[in-house]
Scaffold this motif. Structure first.
Motif: not given
Length: 118
Positions: A66-76
């Motif tokens: 919960a403390s950092g950015p979330f990168a959506f898989p297979n996207t930028d």
């Protein structure tokens, strides 16, 4: 090249334990440069347990901090979810209403005072 994913549910783990937010999303890719992400976030002021969520049929396909950015898989696409960006508390709404009522009363008093002097 347009492929839709099945809905995915990510549990965001709170620093002290438990789940602080739930992200449910799907994405589709149209062409080479256009990615669409849609979904919703359920945030909790106090972390809940994964067992509580699963008993409500909310089952995770993954987890993230919960403390950092979330990168959506297979996207930028990345996103940072800010805790506490929710609806104001009831006491805040009450204070705002009292303030607006006070401003209305003061304005009405000025109008009455101006009307009685003319």
């Amino acid at each position: 090249m347009g492929s839709d994913t099945t809905p995915q549910t990510i549990f965001f783990d709170a620093p002290g334990g438990g789940v602080s937010a739930v992200l449910n999303f799907t994405y589709s890719r149209e062409g080479l440069d256009l990615t669409n992400v849609s979904g919703y976030v359920i945030a909790s002021e106090t972390p809940v347990s994964a067992a509580q969520l699963e008993s409500d049929r909310i089952v995770p396909s993954g987890s993230a901090s919960a403390s950092g950015p979330f990168a959506f898989p297979n996207t930028d696409i990345t996103a940072t979810f800010q805790p506490g960006a929710s609806v104001p508390e009831s006491s805040t709404w009450a204070m705002m209403l009292i303030g607006f009522a006070g401003l209305g009363y003061a304005s009405l008093s000025q109008l009455r005072k101006a009307a009685s002097t003319t």
